[in-house]
Design a protein around this motif. Sequence first.
Motif, PDB file in Angstrom:
ATOM      1  N   THR A 369       0.835  -1.205   0.000  1.00  0.00           N
ATOM      2  CA  THR A 369       0.000   0.000   0.000  1.00  0.00           C
ATOM      3  C   THR A 369       0.864   1.247   0.000  1.00  0.00           C
ATOM      4  OG1 THR A 369      -1.741  -1.162   1.202  1.00  0.00           O
ATOM      5  CG2 THR A 369      -1.815   1.240   1.232  1.00  0.00           C
ATOM      6  N   HIS A 370       1.898   1.242   0.853  1.00  0.00           N
ATOM      7  CA  HIS A 370       2.790   2.401   0.919  1.00  0.00           C
ATOM      8  C   HIS A 370       3.549   2.580  -0.390  1.00  0.00           C
ATOM      9  CE1 HIS A 370       5.541   5.339   2.720  1.00  0.00           C
ATOM     10  NE2 HIS A 370       6.475   4.741   2.006  1.00  0.00           N
ATOM     11  N   LYS A 371       4.047   1.500  -0.932  1.00  0.00           N
ATOM     12  CA  LYS A 371       4.823   1.602  -2.168  1.00  0.00           C
ATOM     13  C   LYS A 371       3.985   2.152  -3.305  1.00  0.00           C
ATOM     14  CE  LYS A 371       7.965  -2.142  -0.867  1.00  0.00           C
ATOM     15  NZ  LYS A 371       8.347  -3.552  -1.111  1.00  0.00           N
ATOM     16  N   ARG A 372       2.731   1.678  -3.428  1.00  0.00           N
ATOM     17  CA  ARG A 372       1.849   2.204  -4.473  1.00  0.00           C
ATOM     18  C   ARG A 372       1.586   3.690  -4.275  1.00  0.00           C
ATOM     19  NH1 ARG A 372      -0.965  -2.732  -3.666  1.00  0.00           N
ATOM     20  NH2 ARG A 372      -2.463  -1.641  -2.325  1.00  0.00           N
ATOM     21  N   CYS A 373       1.366   4.066  -3.019  1.00  0.00           N
ATOM     22  CA  CYS A 373       1.081   5.466  -2.717  1.00  0.00           C
ATOM     23  C   CYS A 373       2.280   6.354  -3.072  1.00  0.00           C
ATOM     24  CB  CYS A 373       0.726   5.611  -1.238  1.00  0.00           C
ATOM     25  SG  CYS A 373       0.073   7.225  -0.787  1.00  0.00           S
ATOM     26  N   ARG A 374       3.468   5.902  -2.729  1.00  0.00           N
ATOM     27  CA  ARG A 374       4.675   6.664  -3.065  1.00  0.00           C
ATOM     28  C   ARG A 374       4.831   6.808  -4.570  1.00  0.00           C
ATOM     29  NH1 ARG A 374       9.173   7.900   0.282  1.00  0.00           N
ATOM     30  NH2 ARG A 374      10.030   8.621  -1.693  1.00  0.00           N
ATOM     31  N   VAL A 375       4.480   5.780  -5.315  1.00  0.00           N
ATOM     32  CA  VAL A 375       4.627   5.831  -6.771  1.00  0.00           C
ATOM     33  C   VAL A 375       3.802   6.976  -7.345  1.00  0.00           C
ATOM     34  CG1 VAL A 375       4.021   4.648  -8.923  1.00  0.00           C
ATOM     35  CG2 VAL A 375       5.299   3.428  -7.162  1.00  0.00           C
ATOM     36  N   TYR A 376       2.521   7.091  -6.946  1.00  0.00           N
ATOM     37  CA  TYR A 376       1.733   8.159  -7.564  1.00  0.00           C
ATOM     38  C   TYR A 376       2.005   9.523  -6.947  1.00  0.00           C
ATOM     39  CZ  TYR A 376      -1.972   7.282  -3.985  1.00  0.00           C
ATOM     40  OH  TYR A 376      -2.688   7.111  -2.824  1.00  0.00           O
ATOM     41  N   LEU A 377       2.434   9.591  -5.693  1.00  0.00           N
ATOM     42  CA  LEU A 377       2.853  10.883  -5.141  1.00  0.00           C
ATOM     43  C   LEU A 377       4.114  11.381  -5.842  1.00  0.00           C
ATOM     44  CD1 LEU A 377       2.255  10.342  -1.313  1.00  0.00           C
ATOM     45  CD2 LEU A 377       1.074  12.006  -2.770  1.00  0.00           C
ATOM     46  N   ASP A 378       5.066  10.474  -6.058  1.00  0.00           N
ATOM     47  CA  ASP A 378       6.288  10.848  -6.779  1.00  0.00           C
ATOM     48  C   ASP A 378       5.979  11.257  -8.209  1.00  0.00           C
ATOM     49  OD1 ASP A 378       7.765  10.324  -4.522  1.00  0.00           O
ATOM     50  OD2 ASP A 378       8.558   8.402  -5.226  1.00  0.00           O
ATOM     51  N   ALA A 379       5.005  10.599  -8.841  1.00  0.00           N
ATOM     52  CA  ALA A 379       4.646  10.931 -10.224  1.00  0.00           C
ATOM     53  C   ALA A 379       4.091  12.356 -10.305  1.00  0.00           C
ATOM     54  CB  ALA A 379       3.635   9.923 -10.760  1.00  0.00           C
ATOM     55  N   ILE A 380       3.267  12.726  -9.338  1.00  0.00           N
ATOM     56  CA  ILE A 380       2.752  14.102  -9.290  1.00  0.00           C
ATOM     57  C   ILE A 380       3.908  15.077  -9.107  1.00  0.00           C
ATOM     58  CG2 ILE A 380       1.335  15.734  -7.984  1.00  0.00           C
ATOM     59  CD1 ILE A 380      -0.440  13.289  -7.223  1.00  0.00           C
ATOM     60  N   GLY A 381       4.777  14.769  -8.158  1.00  0.00           N
ATOM     61  CA  GLY A 381       5.913  15.648  -7.888  1.00  0.00           C
ATOM     62  C   GLY A 381       6.794  15.833  -9.113  1.00  0.00           C
ATOM     63  N   ARG A 382       7.104  14.732  -9.800  1.00  0.00           N
ATOM     64  CA  ARG A 382       7.974  14.824 -10.987  1.00  0.00           C
ATOM     65  C   ARG A 382       7.341  15.674 -12.075  1.00  0.00           C
ATOM     66  NH1 ARG A 382       8.988   9.417  -9.928  1.00  0.00           N
ATOM     67  NH2 ARG A 382       7.358   8.789 -11.391  1.00  0.00           N
ATOM     68  N   GLU A 383       6.037  15.497 -12.279  1.00  0.00           N
ATOM     69  CA  GLU A 383       5.373  16.239 -13.347  1.00  0.00           C
ATOM     70  C   GLU A 383       5.347  17.736 -13.039  1.00  0.00           C
ATOM     71  OE1 GLU A 383       1.400  15.694 -16.156  1.00  0.00           O
ATOM     72  OE2 GLU A 383       1.791  14.282 -14.510  1.00  0.00           O
ATOM     73  N   VAL A 384       5.038  18.088 -11.799  1.00  0.00           N
ATOM     74  CA  VAL A 384       5.034  19.497 -11.419  1.00  0.00           C
ATOM     75  C   VAL A 384       6.458  20.051 -11.446  1.00  0.00           C
ATOM     76  CG1 VAL A 384       4.475  21.147  -9.594  1.00  0.00           C
ATOM     77  CG2 VAL A 384       2.937  19.228 -10.040  1.00  0.00           C
ATOM     78  N   GLU A 385       7.424  19.256 -11.003  1.00  0.00           N
ATOM     79  CA  GLU A 385       8.828  19.685 -11.037  1.00  0.00           C
ATOM     80  C   GLU A 385       9.259  20.014 -12.468  1.00  0.00           C
ATOM     81  OE1 GLU A 385      13.289  17.969  -9.882  1.00  0.00           O
ATOM     82  OE2 GLU A 385      11.548  16.619  -9.905  1.00  0.00           O
ATOM     83  N   THR A 386       8.879  19.190 -13.420  1.00  0.00           N
ATOM     84  CA  THR A 386       9.237  19.445 -14.817  1.00  0.00           C
ATOM     85  C   THR A 386       8.621  20.740 -15.320  1.00  0.00           C
ATOM     86  OG1 THR A 386       9.486  17.087 -15.285  1.00  0.00           O
ATOM     87  CG2 THR A 386       9.111  18.533 -17.168  1.00  0.00           C
ATOM     88  N   LEU A 387       7.336  20.969 -14.979  1.00  0.00           N
ATOM     89  CA  LEU A 387       6.687  22.222 -15.371  1.00  0.00           C
ATOM     90  C   LEU A 387       7.437  23.420 -14.797  1.00  0.00           C
ATOM     91  CD1 LEU A 387       2.955  21.191 -14.826  1.00  0.00           C
ATOM     92  CD2 LEU A 387       4.014  21.725 -17.032  1.00  0.00           C
ATOM     93  N   ILE A 388       7.874  23.301 -13.557  1.00  0.00           N
ATOM     94  CA  ILE A 388       8.611  24.396 -12.912  1.00  0.00           C
ATOM     95  C   ILE A 388       9.958  24.601 -13.587  1.00  0.00           C
ATOM     96  CG2 ILE A 388       9.806  25.042 -10.784  1.00  0.00           C
ATOM     97  CD1 ILE A 388       7.468  23.750  -9.251  1.00  0.00           C
TER      98      ILE A 388
END
Length: 405
Positions: A369-388
């Motif tokens: 459960t934690h690993k799945r949650c980290r995967v999509y939280l990291d995906a959001i972070g990476r996408e916003v980081e790229t936009l920035i």
Amino acid sequence: MDNALPDAAASEGVGLDDLERLAGRAATVIERLRSRVYAPGTEKRLDISFNVRSAAEMVGRTEKAIRDAEDDGRLPMPDKDPATNRRTGYALADINRMREVFGTLPHRAPSDPATVLAVQNFKGGVAKSTLVTHLSQYFALRGYRVCVIDCDSQASTTAIFGLNPDVDVDEEEDTLYPFLQHGGPASLHYALRATYWPGIALIPANLGLYDAEYEFAARMARDPAFVLDRLRDGIDSISDQFDIVLLDPPPALGMISLSVLRAANALLIPAPPNNVDFGSTAHFLRMMATTLAEIARHGGEREYSFVRILATKMNDQKSAHVAIKRMMDAVFPSDMLSAVLKDSAEIDNATANLSTVYELTGAQTRTETHKRCRVYLDAIGREVETLIRKTWPSHHAALRKEGIL
């Protein structure tokens, strides 16, 4: 029974004294919940650590390069377990020290604009504070300099960062409130607080910030420029210290929310894929466009580097969620983030303990459960980081090398 609220059917009604007693009991419940998490007089600490392999990945150098730097004195020797003589792990501050030594800190150049990102929706319960806290910590793990400004008198973000808004935060000294008053401080430096997260500073909030709504509204007619631009001016006064400033506004169309829209240069709009919440988001977008057009008419036009909608609280098992998300992707083909913030017990459990998923340690981090949650939280972070990073010219060469530009 003396303290019980009167039965409305058997009395004249519930009076002010009764409501005050109810509010007092509610405060007692909140304090008991907080006392489960924080012992009196203690400060929240960050207990996460990283082995040398993770450190090498985060720093962008090899494990050998790290060991060589420790051997030749460029980096301090790591702490070791006396029983096993093995490294006990690196703290985030150690990782950032390595980044500094190896020249891999991702900071923007002084000529690049600081990103002022508002996570904005006029509806409550759409995961604004969840996004602000997790994004700030994702960016800190990446090595960015982050400021979080809690603009919401409910102070959820402030509480997640370990402060009791009613005890640890003085509205006359620690929040935005003094700055938003006429004749207030010249800059926001007075309100900046270091947090237990290396790289994250916080301007906290508490209930007293709500008074600023009334004062701003009263002042709007005679001095609209002050009301609309005050927060932006304050952020300008501190932005040279940060790469990213994250704003957590109140869930309402009020004076502070308008100030946030004026201060931000990028927007992230959380929108759960259900009829009620997405309907509210559609109204928010219409109200925002109308409001910004009206502000522009008075000489306050504002442009954003990017505006993106993020589906939040997504449940793949609910057919309605899937259908509405599909519709959102069709209607906003270039405006939706590809990543999704899913409905997660992991986030709910962390929030119940005034924490985040990024702060969990030990056995909690080894569950699927934690690993799945980290995967999509990291995906959001990476996408916003790229936009920035796309808004920072100094990062363009690296982005081209990475195949992003």
